[in-house]
Scaffold this motif. Structure first.
Motif, short mmCIF file in Angstrom:
data_model
loop_
_atom_site.label_atom_id
_atom_site.label_comp_id
_atom_site.label_asym_id
_atom_site.label_seq_id
_atom_site.Cartn_x
_atom_site.Cartn_y
_atom_site.Cartn_z
N VAL B 17 0.83 -1.21 0.00
CA VAL B 17 0.00 0.00 0.00
C VAL B 17 0.87 1.26 0.00
CG1 VAL B 17 -1.87 1.25 1.15
CG2 VAL B 17 -1.80 -1.25 1.26
N LEU B 18 1.88 1.31 0.87
CA LEU B 18 2.60 2.58 1.07
C LEU B 18 3.93 2.66 0.32
CD1 LEU B 18 2.01 3.05 4.92
CD2 LEU B 18 0.66 4.00 3.05
N ASP B 19 4.38 1.58 -0.27
CA ASP B 19 5.69 1.57 -0.94
C ASP B 19 6.75 2.25 -0.07
OD1 ASP B 19 7.77 1.30 -2.73
OD2 ASP B 19 7.17 3.05 -3.94
N ALA B 20 6.93 1.69 1.10
CA ALA B 20 7.82 2.32 2.09
C ALA B 20 9.24 2.47 1.55
CB ALA B 20 7.83 1.51 3.39
N ALA B 21 9.78 1.42 0.96
CA ALA B 21 11.17 1.49 0.49
C ALA B 21 11.32 2.58 -0.57
CB ALA B 21 11.61 0.13 -0.04
N GLY B 22 10.39 2.61 -1.51
CA GLY B 22 10.45 3.62 -2.56
C GLY B 22 10.31 5.02 -1.99
N THR B 23 9.38 5.18 -1.05
CA THR B 23 9.17 6.49 -0.44
C THR B 23 10.42 6.94 0.30
OG1 THR B 23 6.84 5.91 -0.14
CG2 THR B 23 7.67 7.77 1.15
N GLN B 25 13.52 5.88 -0.17
CA GLN B 25 14.59 6.16 -1.14
C GLN B 25 14.39 7.55 -1.76
OE1 GLN B 25 14.25 2.75 -3.69
NE2 GLN B 25 14.86 1.37 -2.03
N GLY B 26 13.14 7.86 -2.08
CA GLY B 26 12.84 9.19 -2.62
C GLY B 26 13.17 10.29 -1.62
N GLY B 27 13.15 9.95 -0.34
CA GLY B 27 13.50 10.92 0.70
C GLY B 27 14.98 10.88 1.04
N GLY B 28 15.74 10.19 0.21
CA GLY B 28 17.19 10.21 0.40
C GLY B 28 17.70 9.17 1.39
N ILE B 29 16.87 8.21 1.73
CA ILE B 29 17.29 7.19 2.70
C ILE B 29 17.58 5.91 1.95
CG2 ILE B 29 16.58 5.83 4.71
CD1 ILE B 29 14.71 8.26 5.39
N TRP B 363 2.12 5.31 7.73
CA TRP B 363 2.22 6.46 6.83
C TRP B 363 2.78 7.67 7.58
CZ3 TRP B 363 -0.22 11.33 6.64
CH2 TRP B 363 -0.07 12.04 5.43
N LEU B 364 2.32 7.88 8.80
CA LEU B 364 2.87 8.99 9.60
C LEU B 364 4.35 8.78 9.88
CD1 LEU B 364 0.06 9.79 12.21
CD2 LEU B 364 0.88 11.29 10.37
N ALA B 365 4.73 7.53 10.14
CA ALA B 365 6.15 7.25 10.41
C ALA B 365 6.99 7.59 9.17
CB ALA B 365 6.33 5.78 10.79
N LEU B 366 6.45 7.31 8.01
CA LEU B 366 7.17 7.70 6.79
C LEU B 366 7.32 9.22 6.71
CD1 LEU B 366 5.56 5.23 4.21
CD2 LEU B 366 7.99 5.32 4.86
N GLN B 367 6.29 9.93 7.16
CA GLN B 367 6.39 11.41 7.16
C GLN B 367 7.49 11.88 8.11
OE1 GLN B 367 4.55 12.83 4.75
NE2 GLN B 367 3.89 10.71 4.49
N VAL B 368 7.66 11.17 9.23
CA VAL B 368 8.74 11.52 10.16
C VAL B 368 10.09 11.39 9.46
CG1 VAL B 368 9.95 10.83 12.29
CG2 VAL B 368 7.44 10.91 12.25
N LYS B 372 12.70 14.57 8.12
CA LYS B 372 14.09 14.66 8.55
C LYS B 372 15.07 14.58 7.38
CE LYS B 372 17.34 12.18 11.52
NZ LYS B 372 17.60 10.81 11.99
N SER B 373 14.74 13.75 6.40
CA SER B 373 15.77 13.37 5.43
C SER B 373 15.57 13.89 4.02
CB SER B 373 15.86 11.84 5.35
OG SER B 373 16.14 11.31 6.62
N SER B 374 14.39 14.29 3.67
CA SER B 374 14.17 14.65 2.27
C SER B 374 14.99 15.90 1.91
CB SER B 374 12.69 14.91 2.00
OG SER B 374 12.53 15.36 0.66
N SER B 375 15.50 15.91 0.70
CA SER B 375 16.24 17.09 0.24
C SER B 375 15.28 18.14 -0.31
CB SER B 375 17.24 16.67 -0.85
OG SER B 375 16.54 16.04 -1.91
N ASP B 376 14.02 17.78 -0.47
CA ASP B 376 13.04 18.69 -1.05
C ASP B 376 12.30 19.44 0.07
OD1 ASP B 376 10.84 19.90 -2.16
OD2 ASP B 376 10.38 18.25 -3.52
#
Lengths: 591, 591
Positions: B17-23, B25-29, B363-368, B372-376
């Motif tokens: 559902v959330l594609d955590a790994a992709g999300t 990675q997109g956030g630079g992790i 989903w909220l944990a992904l926002q955390v 912290k990590s996204s370059s955007d």
């Protein structure tokens, strides 16, 4: 002081809204308001002075099994002795058994206070009353002579033994055996569990009402008979003799009600006496079950009252944060939390459930008296119809509200609510059994929708709707009552339509009743509470300038109920129509 | 086995559902699906093998205060040692402090399993994590060097010391004093209560984060500073020295969480070190508070999962009564109660709350992590907006659902639900603190409506509504998704209108926010769960023939949620508009 008997609130319901004395007199019962008040005040004094102070210690110390004897918590035996000396067990028993002959309505008010002041302790008395009434209706004269005066006096106590390890809801599965002996008695063998007050040290003897099967009895519920089995045998002279073959093997460790012994009882060739006819045991026991179900509602009312009293007192004392309108204590650093809207919401929700429960249950108690005593067959029949229809609502809706209220009471306390010393959490632990025992609330909802509504084509439900709508129509032209009148009439129409739909759908869908029953029961509960809160409001409005602070409180809570709680019916009306196929989709429980 | 880590369900949410790994990675992790799965499976194994077996004994034996030392229940210390040896405390700590540098999302999944397998034990770890992060954000480099590696390794644990006997919600009232010493440290004196893990025997040192006032600090919340005070002093070489002036005077007897020590701590000239700036303590502590509030939601999810697992297992095993469609066991005397519609209702309600909570919280944990990590910067800001808006919903709505679910789980068990041995009632006792601690749910609702919605003119709420509605519009033309699409769009409009009305009314009415806040929060909770259940359903529908049994289960529960639970919003929409004058009528609390 943890509990103050709410005498004035009780009197408002009994006398001002329901005209209890007049109603009872009309039913042929010779009683007046002062007599009722005198008994209630005396019982309230006993509850506040003797039972409330040993409630916390009962929770802390609990019951202990020593050998095969249960030792009750410190103070329980002494309180029981005082209860017996005071003549309280006998208040509503028959005069011929040494009882006071008071109406069941007065008994219900006393039960409320017993359960409020000490729920665990009160269980020892409530099952005795059930045993008394079950025997009074079903037993032979010889058995009555043997047991009833002793139960009325409180010298002996009683139990109901239904559940076995493999069967609770489904009594047709029970296996306890009853083998006829030469002298007309039976030898009972089997294991019963979850037996409240099954063994204890409060009284010299215990009368167990036991469901069992005679040899060659038909399978299922048609092969169940009822037997009276006493802990000690009783001689023909009524004297207590040797121990009978009934043994307490263990007591349960429970979430709450620690002061109440919940026993596993082993019957080994215990001498028992048939109560009523062979194979008619379930019907005989249902006298007790229905009384116990109403009684569960009354216990719930009492615990709810306790929860609200504690939470209200705490909310007054606790100073924390500024209230939005800081009118009372502008010079203090913070305000009492009772002036926070969200705390008011919780307290008023409790008060709406407490008051609604009391109005509803006292009215039902009056129906119990009318059913028994009225000389008018139409009144007796109407009372029976209302009792059969509404007993499941009294058991389930009122007990769910008590659990909700106990939880709200904890929440009002904040962190203190979770700490045992403050006494708020004990109420939730004690109350949480109410939706489970005496037939789970799911069972009650099925009883209501299938047996009490659909099986008679909605006849009894229509009587209820008519009673309420007829009342609502009398309010026309009184602006202050418009809020109440319109809501009652609208909801009656919606319940009527829903019931018609459910009846039609249930013809082709075996799953319909089970899918809709809980929502339907809750809907009827909200509706009945609305009716009684409207009558309470009506009573106050009619007083005009004569209304006291207590009256104004009742009116304020009634308005809150209609404004904030009754809208829950909007959801229930939709939920009751929810899809049976979606509910029973086996894919959902594959894991 | 009382708890089996629901690895497959977690993977469905995370990956499908959330594609955590992709999300991430997109956030630079830099992380992949296999790495996530490996950590989760390892943690799950630890929880099931080590923590679950000591959950019941922790409840039964509890903590004991011996002198001023708390002795934890049998097995707790050994399990903690294994936890440290396994490196689990460090999983999501920073690499520079010896941590594993894993994303917060993975940490949340682990926290869910810790809380599910042993809620009491897990509290010793969750506050350490909060202490770590609070110091990491706010402390000087010297303090970080001193404390963070020890907290990351689990060698030391942490606490948050806010509450005092006279103040909990209203921290402006606190009186603990911090007097500057010559060496730059402070001497802390005062009493703190309800301190979870305030004293115990699991670790060699404890780091307390303490709110206190320096001399001449302004009154109220603007005069509060934050200090780190360790149980044992720490030398400049990092070695643990003498006892500091922190004493555990007593531990609380609580409704549940018996294995967790809840301490009254007396600080007597304890040496403390300022964290962050003087008088900025509340802001610094809020880093920890917000993390703890999300963490409370995660605990609630774990306990909810445990409740549902137990109830489902019991419902399968328990044979009682005929089910309306007796298809599985026509030759038995009775059917498994799992085939009773009312039991399905309870189990599916639990499953809907569990699954909805998991989707929402992961989903909220992904926002955390993105914050912290996204370059955007736009992504970071959006994540911050959603976290600030939805943290109170995650704390309050999810914890209320856990309590409801724990109670439903008891009800499924019937009489066994009330008996301690069966383990169902412990879950309710343990979970009942969740709506109280870390800011009561009433406080959360006020935070949501006043601070997060009205104070920014509804900006963040509009973002949420847009995100959901944009998603809903993508479902157009897909008949299988109509049920979900229509409900999401309808509800968005209703929430928007309600919010506009509340904002207008609140301008002239100080009582409006307090009157409507709880209903408003619940409405947002139902709405957010609806969004995520729609996405879960969508994921399954798109799989078509590839859907496994687990996928079909998710779709079935999603449909149940929309059909049976979402209608509760009908009531909430009306209740949220209820009359402030009726709620606050002082006549109602005159008694």
């Amino acid at each position: 002081m943890n509990y103050t008997p709410p005498i004035r609130e009780m009197q408002f319901v009994l006398h001002e809204v329901l005209d209890a004395a007049g109603t009872l007199q009309g039913g042929g019962i010779d009683i007046d308001r002062d007599t009722i008040d005198g008994v209630i005040e005396g019982a309230g004094d006993f509850c506040a002075r003797v039972l409330d102070p040993i409630n916390a210690v009962g929770d802390r110390e609990g019951c202990r099994l020593v050998g095969d004897t249960v030792v009750t918590p410190p103070g329980f035996k002494k309180a029981y002795d005082q209860y017996v000396v005071g003549g309280w067990p006998a208040v509503d028993c028959e005069v011929e058994h040494g009882g006071g002959g008071m109406p069941s309505t007065v008994g219900s008010v006393i039960k409320e206070m017993l359960a409020a002041s000490n729920p665990s302790w009160s269980l020892y008395t409530s099952l005795s009353a059930g045993t008394y009434w079950c025997l009074n209706v079903n037993a032979s004269d010889a058995l009555k002579r043997r047991y009833l005066p002793q139960l009325a006096s409180g010298k002996w106590t009683g139990t109901m033994c239904l559940t076995e390890p493999h069967c609770g809801t489904d009594l047709g599965l029970l296996t306890t055996r009853a083998v006829p002996a030469d002298d007309g008695s039976y030898l009972i063998s089997g294991t019963k569990m979850f037996i409240s007050s099954g063994e204890h040290d409060l009284a010299e003897n215990i009368v167990h009402l036991v469901l069992a099967r005679t040899p060659d009895a038909p399978k299922g519920t048609r092969g169940i008979s009822l037997f009276a089995v006493s802990k000690h045998t009783v001689g023909s002279d009524g004297a207590v003799g040797d121990r009978n073959g009934v043994y307490c093997d263990s007591i349960e460790s429970k979430m709450g009600l620690h002061g109440s012994s919940t026993c596993v009882l082993r019957f080994e060739n215990a001498v028992g006496h048939l109560v009523g006819e062979v194979n008619m045991g379930l019907a005989a026991m249902f006298v007790m079950m229905n009384s116990a179900r109403l009684g569960t509602g009354v216990q719930a009312l009492g615990m709810n009252e306790r929860a609200n009293q504690k939470a209200t007192a705490y909310a007054r004392e606790r100073i924390q944060s500024r209230a939005p309108e800081s009118l009372r204590t502008p010079n203090q650093a913070a305000d009492s939390i009772i002036d926070q809207p969200d705390v008011r919401r919780m307290l008023l929700t409790q008060k709406a459930w407490v008051g609604g429960s009391r109005l509803f249950l006292y009215w039902l108690a009056l129906q119990v008296d009318l059913r028994k005593s009225s000389s008018d067959p139409a009144i007796r029949e109407y009372a029976e119809d209302m009792l059969s229809l509404l007993t499941p609502v009294a058991k389930a809706f009122v007990s769910d509200r008590a659990v909700e209220s106990a939880s709200l009471g904890m929440q009002v306390h904040g962190g203190a609510g979770y700490i045992i010393d403050y006494g708020a959490e004990q109420i939730l632990r004690d109350a949480r059994i109410l939706p489970i025992y005496e037939g789970t609330n799911g069972v009650q909802s099925h009883d209501l929708l299938q047996r009490k509504v659909l099986n008679d084509g909605g006849r009894r439900l229509k009587q209820l709707l008519e009673m309420v709508s007829n009342y609502a129509h009398t309010l026309e032209g009184r602006e202050e009552m418009d809020l109440f009148r319109v809501a009652l009439i609208t909801l009656a129409g919606e319940i009527d339509t829903l019931t018609t739909d459910l009846a039609r759908w249930a013809q082709d869908d075996d799953l319909r009743v089970g899918t809709s029953a809980v929502d339907f029961l809750n809907l009827v509960g909200y509706y009945v509470f609305a009716y009684f809160w409207a009558r309470a409001a009506d009573t106050v409005v009619q007083l005009g300038d004569q209304a006291t602070d207590l009256h104004k409180q009742q009116l304020a809570v009634a308005r809150y109920y209609f404004d904030k709680l009754l809208p829950d019916t909007l959801s229930l009306l939709v939920r009751a129509r929810s899809d049976t196929a979606i509910l029973m989709d086996d894919a959902a429980i594959a894991f």
